[in-house]
Scaffold this active site. Structure first.
Site: not given
Ligand code: FMN
Length: 331
Positions: A81, A111, A212-213
């Site tokens: 990425q 981001c 997400g979630d």
């Molecule tokens: C600690 C952390 C680091 C993340 N780093 C990235 C990243 O490098 N690139 C990206 O696209 N999203 C990043 N995200 C977002 C996640 O990939 C994801 O889209 C977001 O947490 C929602 O999904 P979830 O509810 O399954 O966590 C990050 C999220 C967290 C919590």
């Protein structure tokens, strides 16, 4: 770009990719390094995993190259990425990542971190969709592997048009889109809007991944049902639980799931994570490992006290011996 059950097809530009798992591990800055991926891979041999986001310009200046090092030696598909707002470094970094063995190139358009968005990177690209399209199209022309985008539903509620956004990215040449069902403005508040992702899915012809979630097996099934998406991506749900992506994969494929890891297994995973980090980073690995240890060493009797002692350990030797001692009591 068809979907057959449990497969996602990406034509690439000469390098076709067929994903045999519809569960993806999300890119996680500060987390999804090679060591974390190796752990996730144990349970998820076919899932698409991602590097942490890599700053394209830094990569070209020579920094952050360890993030894409030896990708070709890793088992299973790993996407790189990239983030930036400058076209040339994005193209050069994409070519470099392809050469290093990237399965595909994903462009970060989600981001929300101010330091990145204020310059126009990450979700900042959502404020300049012409530039976003140019980046997708130029990278697609420069590499043979598929180019995908991970994004959010929009920049803010005022300019909210997720379907328009998705169509724009598809028209620019993106071969798969992952949507985190929140806007940049929403950050991580509220709930991921799976219904909005369903609306996008209905209108697009390329594969759509819902994100997400998702923190339980049932969440994954429900999310697929509501969104009709081609796959799901797991982020925070796998912090400290590197088996979660594989667990969802087998649940979706066979309706069965392996048992939750026992306390002993959890501690062995924590130990492996720590020892791998120490091997790679020396004593500094202990500092990096602490967050992982804190997430993994839980859900067992006395885990709170155990974590407290473990996180206080001021040398790797001490931390290792605490985990080993605890494991011994479970034999
Ligand atoms: C600690 C952390 C680091 C993340 N780093 C990235 C990243 O490098 N690139 C990206 O696209 N999203 C990043 N995200 C977002 C996640 O990939 C994801 O889209 C977001 O947490 C929602 O999904 P979830 O509810 O399954 O966590 C990050 C999220 C967290 C919590």
């Amino acid at each position: 770009m068809n979907r057959t059950l449990n497969e996602i097809h990406l034509p690439g530009r000469g390098t076709q990719r067929i994903l045999k798992s519809i569960v993806l591990q999300s890119p996680l800055a500060g987390i999804s390094d090679q060591i974390f991926r190796k752990l996730v891979r144990k349970w998820a041999p076919e899932a698409l995993l991602f590097t942490e986001m890599v700053n394209a310009n830094s990569l070209e200046l020579g920094y952050g190259r360890e993030k894409i090092k030896e990708l070709s030696k890793e088992k299973g598909p790993v996407g790189v990425q990239l983030f930036d707002f400058r076209i040339k470094p994005m193209i050069e970094a994409a070519k470099r990542a392809e050469e290093a063995g990237a399965y595909l190139i994903d462009i970060n358009m989600g981001c929300p971190v101010k330091k990145i968005t204020k310059k126009g990177g990450g979700s900042g690209l959502l404020r300049d969709l012409d530039l976003a399209a140019e980046i997708i199209s130029e990278i697609s022309n420069a590499v043979k592997i598929p180019v995908t985008v991970k994004t959010r539903l929009g920049w803010c509620n005022k300019s909210y048009d997720p379907i328009g956004l998705a169509l724009h990215l598809q028209d620019a040449g993106a071969q798969l889109l992952t949507f985190h069902g929140r806007t940049r403005q929403e950050g991580f508040s509220g709930k991921s809007n799976w219904v909005a992702i369903a609306e996008i899915k209905k209108r697009l012809s390329i594969p759509i991944i819902a994100n997400g979630d998702i923190s339980t097996l049932e969440d994954a099934r429900k999310c697929l049902k509501i969104t009709g998406a081609d796959g799901v991506m797991i982020g925070r749900g796998s912090l400290g639980t590197p088996w979660f992506v594989g667990q969802i994969d087998s649940f979706l494929k066979s309706d069965k799931t392996f048992n939750e890891p026992t306390t002993k297994m959890r501690l062995e995973i924590a130990l492996e994570h720590l020892e791998s980090l120490l091997q790679s980073k020396g004593e500094h690995g202990l500092l990096i490992a602490r967050k992982h240890l804190n997430w993994t060493c839980k859900d067992f009797e006395g885990s709170k006290e155990f974590r407290k002692d473990l996180l206080k350990a001021n040398s790797s030797k001490k931390a290792i011996s605490l985990i080993k001692e605890k494991i011994k009591t479970l034999d």
